[in-house]
Each structure stands twice: as structure tokens, then as C-alpha cells.
Design a protein around this motif. Structure first.
Motif, PDB file in Angstrom:
ATOM      1  N   GLY A 223      15.339   7.176  12.464  1.00 33.20           N
ATOM      2  CA  GLY A 223      15.389   8.537  13.910  1.00 33.20           C
ATOM      3  C   GLY A 223      16.779   9.188  13.953  1.00 33.20           C
ATOM      4  O   GLY A 223      16.468  10.758  14.719  1.00 33.20           O
ATOM      5  N   ILE A 256      24.848  11.777   2.897  1.00 33.57           N
ATOM      6  CA  ILE A 256      24.358  12.799   3.678  1.00 33.57           C
ATOM      7  C   ILE A 256      23.140  12.846   4.753  1.00 33.57           C
ATOM      8  O   ILE A 256      22.417  12.223   4.190  1.00 33.57           O
ATOM      9  CB  ILE A 256      24.699  13.880   2.679  1.00 33.57           C
ATOM     10  CG1 ILE A 256      24.948  13.463   1.114  1.00 33.57           C
ATOM     11  CG2 ILE A 256      24.280  15.351   3.340  1.00 33.57           C
ATOM     12  CD1 ILE A 256      26.841  14.062   1.306  1.00 33.57           C
ATOM     13  N   GLY A 258      20.595  13.370   6.595  1.00 32.74           N
ATOM     14  CA  GLY A 258      19.323  14.259   6.564  1.00 32.74           C
ATOM     15  C   GLY A 258      18.180  14.075   5.179  1.00 32.74           C
ATOM     16  O   GLY A 258      17.399  15.123   4.500  1.00 32.74           O
ATOM     17  N   GLY A 260      17.583  11.880   1.214  1.00 33.42           N
ATOM     18  CA  GLY A 260      17.120  10.241   0.582  1.00 33.42           C
ATOM     19  C   GLY A 260      16.118   9.684   1.256  1.00 33.42           C
ATOM     20  O   GLY A 260      15.994  10.197   3.013  1.00 33.42           O
ATOM     21  N   PHE A 336      11.437  12.643  18.733  1.00 30.72           N
ATOM     22  CA  PHE A 336      10.465  11.880  17.698  1.00 30.72           C
ATOM     23  C   PHE A 336       9.929  10.681  18.259  1.00 30.72           C
ATOM     24  O   PHE A 336       8.343  10.402  17.977  1.00 30.72           O
ATOM     25  CB  PHE A 336      12.116  11.192  16.492  1.00 30.72           C
ATOM     26  CG  PHE A 336      11.352  10.746  15.503  1.00 30.72           C
ATOM     27  CD1 PHE A 336      10.502  10.069  15.121  1.00 30.72           C
ATOM     28  CD2 PHE A 336      12.299  11.621  14.701  1.00 30.72           C
ATOM     29  CE1 PHE A 336       9.615   9.979  13.919  1.00 30.72           C
ATOM     30  CE2 PHE A 336      12.358  10.516  13.021  1.00 30.72           C
ATOM     31  CZ  PHE A 336      10.032  10.208  12.914  1.00 30.72           C
TER      32      PHE A 336
END
Ligand code: CMC
Length: 393
Positions: A223, A256, A258, A260, A336
């Protein structure tokens, strides 16, 4: 059974059977109890979706009204929880504050009647009702202000934004926030849900189950990635810098943020909806400078890593939506958690229905039959300079 193949991260190993949600990572499909996420985002709302996840079917009008009413009634926090929060350091991360508060609820409602439907219902209601109040209260308290009491006239999402920003939210903003909660409510057996299930399997109380899941959600590979995305966009600074930033990350083998996903090998369906929500907000309230950087980064990553199935995940565009809603960056992961508590509770209930304590096995890689060496004869296995630096810290 002699099943001994070790899979790091348990990739591809079924750890449970579940009828709560379904993901097809190749086609980019997510369903809650068989209903497509796009349809829920368009036609449902967060509390109705929570009911669907936790009780297994869509509620009737009366069932939904009762559920909403109970949650509205239980939004307030005990003054002792607020007093406890006053002692938290302002510089502490809100996820740590939330984990402590969720666990503390168990002190007040400690009766563990896990076979009593009334106990289960009360725990579900309390956790869904109080977690947003905790997040908003910590935000105000760390600024030195008194927390704002929940407003009975506002629905779930509008009330959270009201408690956070101390004013009634715009209608579109509240609606979009509610859709974000629906999108984040559940996602099969991810790390925090697994941790909730393992904790649940010991038959501990539901507050401990949620507290353990909050702790797991906090990590940057789960998260916490939504927060890291904004830091990354900040670092990139301009559209012109995107490609050199990406080259540098790939050279360093850095992830990177955000992008995958263990399951999705195409763009996450939730990222598609979140991007659309971000655009709706920009149209009404003005564009976010980071949006162009984000879109350029998505193109560049697709060119370089698309063949590996690396595309934006749910965390990539959610931060841009939250920024526009005036939510501080370090509250993205607590937000979240507000949503995911619905999924955790659904899995808690499912786990209880057919419980067996989780107790996997391991492949031992250490020494066997070692001798006990008397203390005077031992040589340190630690680097002394490293230990001295640790002590000095
Ligand atoms: N950037 C660059 N390369 C990546 C990325 C990324 N974000 N993600 C995966 N890869 C590459 C990785 O380097 C590896 O390449 P190779 O096979 O050449 O060594 C390959 O893809 C497989 O990666 P992995 O780390 O083995 O994949 P995983 O399934 O263990 O990890 C992940 C999944 C989500 C932890 C990972 O993609 C990641 O760290 N992403 C960045 C953090 C992030 O955005 N997390 C949010 C996840 S979605 C929401 C949530 O769970 O909360």
C-alpha cells in the motif's frame, strides 16, 4: 505429502480457497463476488460494496439502510482512544498511528465470541465506522487541533472528507472519493489480506486481525507505493526528465513505483478507472502539474518494460486523485486501509467459517549438530564498527 518445491513469495501457490474476489491478470479483470469492478464503480457505493464483500450478496434496500445506519451510529471514538492519540509523536507515520488505534479497539471490545453472529456484525460495523475517524483525528491532532466529530448528516465518504478538511466536501469530490474506496476494497490474497487471514486463523479478535493487516499494508511494496509515486513524480520534476529518470532507475535496477504487479500483466483495471477519475477532477478543479509527467512515464515504461508485463498498478494514479482531493501524501496509505478493511473483514469471516490455523513448513538451510562454545572462547560474528555505529545512532 512430500511437496518440497520452494517458491519465494509463494508465487503461484494457492494458500486458500475463496469466493470473495476474482482476478484475471492477463485480461485485466477484477470481480467482487462475481460482479465486475467497472460496474461496481459506476453503480454501487463503498458501503454497499462492503456489504456485498462481507456478507456475500448485494443487500436489499432495508438491509443497506440498516447497515448504513449502524455505521453512522458507531463513527465516534472513545475519548480514551483520542487521549491515547494525543500522546503519539506528530512526526510519526499515520499508518503506525492507525495500527496502534485499531489494535487498541480490542481493549474496549475484547469479548471473543467468534461463533456469535451479533459479535461478528458489531465488529464489522465498528471497524468500518471508526477507522476513517481515526485517520482524520490523527491528521488534525498532529497539526495541534481538536479532532472534528463525525457529522450524522453526511454519508460515509463525505463525512471522512469533512472530518479531514473541516468543511463539507464538494459533491463530485465526495463521489470520486467513494469510488476510490470501492476500487481499493478488496483484491484477493495480497500481502495484507494474507496477513489478516494468518492472524484470523489463530482465533484472535478482529481488531488484532485488522491491526496486523494495517502493518502489512504500510510497506512500500504494497500500500505504501501510492505515497512513493508522488515522491517519484516530484523527483522527476518535468516531462523532459522522464526518460533520463527511467534510464537511471533501470540501470540501478530500481523499481518504478506504481508499476508492476504479481498478478496483472496488463494495465490494472483499477488504474484505468482512477485515471478517468483524475481527469474528471482536473476538469472541475484544474489540472495537476504531475499528471503530464505521470502520463509520459506510463508511455516510457510501456516502451521499455511492456514486454515483461509491467504496467501501471492501482497505486499509480490514486495519488494524483487524492492530491486533488486535498489529502496529504502520507495519508494515502491510511486511505487505502479505510477501503481495504472491507476486504480484510470479508476474509476474516471466510477464514472463521472453515478455519485451520496456518502453519506452513520451511526448508532449513542452517547448520545441524553444532557445539555449544563457552563464552570466553567465542569470536564475534558481528562487525564491531557496524555495532558501534548502531549504538551511536
Ligand atoms: N519497475 C521496474 N521493473 C519492475 C517493476 C517495477 N515497478 N516491477 C517488476 N519489475 C521487473 C523486475 O525487475 C523483474 O525483472 P527481471 O525478471 O528482469 O529480474 C520482473 O519485473 C519481475 O519482478 P518481481 O519483483 O519479481 O515481481 P513481483 O511479482 O515479485 O513484484 C511488485 C510485484 C508489485 C512488488 C513489483 O512489481 C514492485 O515492486 N512494484 C513497485 C512497487 C509497487 O508499485 N507496489 C504496488 C503493488 S500493487 C498494489 C498493492 O499491492 O498494494
Amino acid at each position: 505429502m512430500t511437496f518440497c518445491e520452494y517458491k519465494p513469495g509463494l508465487e503461484g501457490i494457492p494458500a486458500t480457497q475463496s469466493s470473495i474476489s476474482y482476478v484475471d491478470g492477463q485480461k485485466g479483470i477484477l470481480e467482487y463476488r462475481g460482479i465486475n469492478i467497472e460496474e461496481l464503480a459506476k453503480s454501487s457505493n463503498f458501503l454497499e460494496t462492503s456489504y456485498l464483500l462481507i456478507w456475500g450478496g448485494l443487500p436489499t434496500k432495508d438491509e443497506l439502510l440498516d447497515f448504513e445506519h449502524e455505521i453512522r451510529y458507531h463513527r465516534r471514538l472513545k475519548y480514551r482512544i483520542r487521549d491515547m492519540m494525543k500522546c503519539f509523536p506528530e512526526s510519526g507515520h499515520p499508518m503506525d498511528a492507525l495500527q496502534a488505534c485499531a489494535a487498541a479497539l480490542g481493549l474496549f471490545y475484547s469479548r471473543r465470541a467468534l461463533d456469535d453472529p451479533a459479535y461478528i456484525r458489531a465488529a464489522v460495523v465498528r471497524l468500518l465506522a471508526k477507522i476513517p475517524t481515526m485517520v482524520a483525528a490523527f491528521q488534525l491532532m498532529r497539526k495541534g487541533n481538536d479532532p472534528v466529530q463525525p457529522c450524522d448528516d453526511l454519508d460515509y465518504s463525505a463525512n471522512f472528507l469533512y472530518m479531514l478538511n473541516e468543511r463539507e466536501p464538494d459533491e463530485l469530490a465526495a463521489h470520486i472519493f467513494d469510488v476510490c474506496l470501492t476500487l481499493h476494497a478488496e483484491h484477493t490474497i495480497n500481502a495484507s489480506t494474507f496477513s489478516a487471514m494468518v492472524t484470523a486463523s489463530t482465533l484472535t479478535d478482529p481488531y488484532a486481525v485488522v491491526a496486523s493487516a494495517v502493518g502489512t499494508l504500510a510497506g512500500p511494496l504494497h500500500g505504501g507505493a501510492n505515497e512513493e509515486v508522488i515522491t517519484m513524480l516530484e523527483e522527476i520534476g518535468s516531462v523532459e526528465n522522464v526518460r533520463s529518470y527511467l534510464d537511471d532507475c533501470l540501470q540501478r535496477k530500481a523499481k518504478i513505483m506504481g508499476f508492476g504487479h504479481r498478478v496483472y500483466k496488463v494495465k490494472d483495471p483499477r488504474a484505468i478507472i482512477l485515471q478517468d477519475l483524475a481527469e474528471q477532477l482536473f476538469e472541475k478543479f484544474g489540472r495537476d502539474d504531475y499528471y503530464d509527467i505521470a502520463v509520459e512515464l506510463e508511455h516510457a515504461v510501456e516502451e521499455r518494460l511492456g514486454h515483461k508485463g509491467i504496467y501501471p498498478n492501482v497505486d499509480f494514479y490514486s495519488g494524483l486523485v487524492y492530491r486533488k482531493l486535498g489529502i496529504p501524501t502520507d495519508l494515502f496509505t491510511p486511505v487505502f486501509a479505510i477501503a481495504r478493511v472491507a476486504g480484510w473483514l470479508a476474509h476474516w469471516k471466510e477464514q472463521l467459517a472453515e478455519n485451520r490455523i496456518f502453519r506452513p513448513t520451511q526448508i532449513y538451510t542452517g547448520t545441524r549438530n553444532a557445539s555449544y562454545i563457552p563464552i570466553e572462547q567465542r569470536q564475534s560474528t558481528h562487525d564491531r564498527a557496524f555495532l558501534a555505529a548502531l549504538i551511536a545512532e
